[in-house]
Design a protein around this motif. Structure first.
Motif, PDB file in Angstrom:
ATOM      1  N   VAL A   1       0.833  -1.209   0.000  1.00  0.00           N
ATOM      2  CA  VAL A   1       0.000   0.000   0.000  1.00  0.00           C
ATOM      3  C   VAL A   1       0.863   1.253   0.000  1.00  0.00           C
ATOM      4  N   VAL A   2       1.875   1.294   0.853  1.00  0.00           N
ATOM      5  CA  VAL A   2       2.726   2.484   0.916  1.00  0.00           C
ATOM      6  C   VAL A   2       3.484   2.655  -0.399  1.00  0.00           C
ATOM      7  N   GLY A   3       3.972   1.542  -0.957  1.00  0.00           N
ATOM      8  CA  GLY A   3       4.723   1.622  -2.210  1.00  0.00           C
ATOM      9  C   GLY A   3       3.886   2.154  -3.355  1.00  0.00           C
ATOM     10  N   ILE A   4       2.648   1.657  -3.485  1.00  0.00           N
ATOM     11  CA  ILE A   4       1.800   2.131  -4.588  1.00  0.00           C
ATOM     12  C   ILE A   4       1.366   3.572  -4.343  1.00  0.00           C
ATOM     13  N   LEU A   5       1.150   3.944  -3.082  1.00  0.00           N
ATOM     14  CA  LEU A   5       0.747   5.327  -2.794  1.00  0.00           C
ATOM     15  C   LEU A   5       1.894   6.309  -3.000  1.00  0.00           C
ATOM     16  N   LYS A   6       3.138   5.842  -2.825  1.00  0.00           N
ATOM     17  CA  LYS A   6       4.273   6.724  -3.142  1.00  0.00           C
ATOM     18  C   LYS A   6       4.270   7.046  -4.631  1.00  0.00           C
ATOM     19  N   SER A   7       4.135   5.993  -5.461  1.00  0.00           N
ATOM     20  CA  SER A   7       4.083   6.197  -6.903  1.00  0.00           C
ATOM     21  C   SER A   7       2.881   7.057  -7.282  1.00  0.00           C
ATOM     22  N   TYR A   8       1.743   6.762  -6.679  1.00  0.00           N
ATOM     23  CA  TYR A   8       0.519   7.521  -6.950  1.00  0.00           C
ATOM     24  C   TYR A   8       0.681   8.979  -6.549  1.00  0.00           C
ATOM     25  N   GLY A   9       1.339   9.224  -5.423  1.00  0.00           N
ATOM     26  CA  GLY A   9       1.561  10.596  -4.971  1.00  0.00           C
ATOM     27  C   GLY A   9       2.379  11.404  -5.963  1.00  0.00           C
ATOM     28  N   ILE A  10       3.402  10.776  -6.549  1.00  0.00           N
ATOM     29  CA  ILE A  10       4.221  11.466  -7.557  1.00  0.00           C
ATOM     30  C   ILE A  10       3.388  11.794  -8.785  1.00  0.00           C
ATOM     31  N   VAL A  11       2.615  10.814  -9.236  1.00  0.00           N
ATOM     32  CA  VAL A  11       1.777  11.017 -10.422  1.00  0.00           C
ATOM     33  C   VAL A  11       0.679  12.048 -10.148  1.00  0.00           C
ATOM     34  N   LEU A  12       0.057  11.959  -8.965  1.00  0.00           N
ATOM     35  CA  LEU A  12      -0.992  12.931  -8.613  1.00  0.00           C
ATOM     36  C   LEU A  12      -0.465  14.354  -8.626  1.00  0.00           C
ATOM     37  N   ASP A  13       0.761  14.533  -8.139  1.00  0.00           N
ATOM     38  CA  ASP A  13       1.342  15.877  -8.138  1.00  0.00           C
ATOM     39  C   ASP A  13       1.444  16.409  -9.562  1.00  0.00           C
ATOM     40  N   ALA A  14       1.878  15.548 -10.494  1.00  0.00           N
ATOM     41  CA  ALA A  14       1.975  15.966 -11.898  1.00  0.00           C
ATOM     42  C   ALA A  14       0.587  16.274 -12.455  1.00  0.00           C
ATOM     43  N   TYR A  15      -0.389  15.420 -12.157  1.00  0.00           N
ATOM     44  CA  TYR A  15      -1.761  15.675 -12.606  1.00  0.00           C
ATOM     45  C   TYR A  15      -2.270  17.008 -12.053  1.00  0.00           C
ATOM     46  N   ALA A  16      -2.024  17.233 -10.762  1.00  0.00           N
ATOM     47  CA  ALA A  16      -2.535  18.440 -10.104  1.00  0.00           C
ATOM     48  C   ALA A  16      -1.930  19.698 -10.712  1.00  0.00           C
ATOM     49  N   VAL A  17      -0.630  19.666 -10.957  1.00  0.00           N
ATOM     50  CA  VAL A  17       0.046  20.824 -11.560  1.00  0.00           C
ATOM     51  C   VAL A  17      -0.583  21.146 -12.907  1.00  0.00           C
ATOM     52  N   ASN A  18      -0.835  20.117 -13.708  1.00  0.00           N
ATOM     53  CA  ASN A  18      -1.388  20.360 -15.034  1.00  0.00           C
ATOM     54  C   ASN A  18      -2.834  20.846 -14.970  1.00  0.00           C
ATOM     55  N   LEU A  19      -3.644  20.247 -14.095  1.00  0.00           N
ATOM     56  CA  LEU A  19      -5.035  20.694 -13.986  1.00  0.00           C
ATOM     57  C   LEU A  19      -5.116  22.154 -13.561  1.00  0.00           C
ATOM     58  N   LYS A  20      -4.275  22.528 -12.609  1.00  0.00           N
ATOM     59  CA  LYS A  20      -4.283  23.924 -12.163  1.00  0.00           C
ATOM     60  C   LYS A  20      -3.752  24.852 -13.261  1.00  0.00           C
ATOM     61  N   TYR A  21      -2.784  24.379 -14.044  1.00  0.00           N
ATOM     62  CA  TYR A  21      -2.285  25.179 -15.168  1.00  0.00           C
ATOM     63  C   TYR A  21      -3.396  25.400 -16.195  1.00  0.00           C
ATOM     64  N   ILE A  22      -4.133  24.328 -16.523  1.00  0.00           N
ATOM     65  CA  ILE A  22      -5.222  24.454 -17.490  1.00  0.00           C
ATOM     66  C   ILE A  22      -6.259  25.460 -16.992  1.00  0.00           C
ATOM     67  N   GLY A  23      -6.647  25.323 -15.729  1.00  0.00           N
ATOM     68  CA  GLY A  23      -7.636  26.244 -15.181  1.00  0.00           C
ATOM     69  C   GLY A  23      -7.157  27.674 -15.152  1.00  0.00           C
ATOM     70  N   ASP A  24      -5.867  27.867 -14.879  1.00  0.00           N
ATOM     71  CA  ASP A  24      -5.324  29.212 -14.685  1.00  0.00           C
ATOM     72  C   ASP A  24      -4.952  29.889 -15.997  1.00  0.00           C
ATOM     73  N   HIS A  25      -4.349  29.132 -16.913  1.00  0.00           N
ATOM     74  CA  HIS A  25      -3.761  29.750 -18.114  1.00  0.00           C
ATOM     75  C   HIS A  25      -4.411  29.319 -19.422  1.00  0.00           C
ATOM     76  N   GLN A  26      -5.356  28.394 -19.377  1.00  0.00           N
ATOM     77  CA  GLN A  26      -6.022  27.951 -20.612  1.00  0.00           C
ATOM     78  C   GLN A  26      -7.519  28.267 -20.545  1.00  0.00           C
ATOM     79  N   PHE A  27      -7.835  29.372 -19.929  1.00  0.00           N
ATOM     80  CA  PHE A  27      -9.236  29.745 -19.744  1.00  0.00           C
ATOM     81  C   PHE A  27      -9.909  30.021 -21.087  1.00  0.00           C
ATOM     82  N   LEU A  28     -10.837  29.133 -21.474  1.00  0.00           N
ATOM     83  CA  LEU A  28     -11.598  29.239 -22.710  1.00  0.00           C
ATOM     84  C   LEU A  28     -10.703  29.369 -23.940  1.00  0.00           C
TER      85      LEU A  28
END
Length: 382
Positions: free
Chosen positions: A37-64
């Motif tokens: 569980v800890v091992g998969i969540l470590k990998s997931y945490g790294i990937v989630l951070d990348a997903y989060a950065v991109n989602l916030k970038y889209i919302g902030d800088h790709q508005f319409l």
């Protein structure tokens, strides 16, 4: 013995109710389960951070932005990144948008009613008018199709909200990994408590949205709207992604006459807690993208665990999905404990009765889940 005096039959998943009330988790405690569980969540945490950065970038800088060709580049477009993108040697941000759309479709929490409020409509109209003030074509299109642009703004609100939610979850999972490496996390209840503490600590964190338009920020979800991390994004996320989900194309037919998909959204059971890991090893199934991303970041001890257990590395994505489901039952346990009406281990008769009724509601939803598959035992049926 009459029907009135006959004792009530125990819930078919009463074992798990008793386990939770004894301080356990939905996932059994064992050293291998902790490492997995800890091992998969470590990998997931790294990937989630990348997903989060991109989602916030889209919302902030790709508005319409009408044709957002470079929305996955986070503002850094260069030949090297283009070739990595075309060669699919990259994070699959499409999965993040898949989750966002699922969350938007199922709704829930305070975000959904806010996006139907007059306050949102007024703020969205200002932002839309500013975005297209020099574009009469798209401005006129909004006059003809009045709901088109506001609906795109709603989607962007969910995009940034999910990005902000995942930012917190990534931090929780990576801190869990650090604590495991330091020897502080030793049991599955330790894992659950760490996640629960993280959820509680950031429960009231405000979710806001003020995209950058022509060099100026325009509030669309102000802090005064009262949208918060746990109740308005965390709980709807668990409901939409862990439980309900969406049926994977190619595994069931969308033909209404075949009646394979429930008419009522609340009856959907296609989320992460129900998904069969085998199809997730194949193309065309959205979570395959997540497994593909996580495989790049699994720690060495996790790989050693798989090897020791004799798991076939050629089916790595399927194995990762099985491990991911185990971890999601731990996250779900934390959510269950955090939302319980009373401390879950309470021995006060009235509180225990209320908790038992609360837990039965959750167990009803686990009847058809893959809870048995992460236990190594068969689920009793109603």
């Amino acid at each position: 013995m009459t029907a009135k005096t006959r004792p009530a039959r125990p819930h078919p998943l009463n074992t798990y109710i008793e386990r939770l009330q004894a301080g356990g988790a939905l996932l059994p405690d064992s050293p291998d389960n902790v490492a997995e569980v800890v091992g998969i969540l470590k990998s997931y945490g790294i990937v989630l951070d990348a997903y989060a950065v991109n989602l916030k970038y889209i919302g902030d800088h790709q508005f319409l932005v009408i044709f957002p060709f470079f929305k996955y580049f986070n503002g850094e477009v260069n030949p090297a990144k283009l070739f990595k993108h075309w060669w699919h040697d990259r994070i699959n941000y499409e999965y993040a948008e898949y989750c966002m759309r699922g969350m938007m479709w199922h709704g829930g929490g305070g975000l959904e009613p806010y996006l139907d409020s007059d306050e949102f409509k007024q703020m969205a109209e200002v932002a839309i008018a500013t975005r297209f003030k020099r574009n009469p074509l798209f401005k006129g299109m909004g006059s003809i199709f009045k709901d088109f642009w506001p609906e795109q703004v709603r989607q962007l609100c969910y995009t940034t909200a999910l990005g902000q939610f995942w930012t917190v979850m990534s931090k929780i999972f990576l801190e869990l990994s650090d604590r495991f490496d330091a020897g502080e996390i030793k049991t599955i209840p330790d894992v659950v408590q760490h996640i629960l503490d993280g959820l509680v600590a950031d429960a009231a964190l405000p979710i806001t949205y003020a995209p950058l338009i022509n060099g100026k920020r325009y509030e669309i979800i102000p802090e005064s709207a009262g949208i918060t991390f746990l109740i308005d994004t965390g709980v709807p996320y668990v409901e939409a992604i862990f439980f309900r989900g969406t049926p994977f194309q190619g595994t069931v037919t969308y033909n209404a006459q075949e009646d394979q998909i429930p008419i009522d959204q609340s009856a959907f059971c296609y989320g992460a807690l129900y998904a069969d890991p085998v199809p997730i090893g194949g193309s065309g199934i959205p979570p395959t993208l997540l497994m593909q991303d996580m495989r790049h970041y699994i720690p060495d001890y996790f790989t050693d665990l798989y090897r020791r257990q004799g798991r076939d590395q050629t089916g790595l994505r399927v194995n990762l999905c099985q491990s991911f489901q185990k971890s999601m039952y731990c996250v779900t346990t934390a959510a269950i404990l955090g939302l319980a009406p009373h401390p879950i281990t309470s021995q006060d008769p009235a509180e225990k009765e209320a908790n038992t009724a609360y837990l039965k509601g959750w167990m009803d939803r686990f009847i058809k889940s893959r809870l048995s598959n992460v236990q190594g035992m068969q689920l009793p049926q109603k």
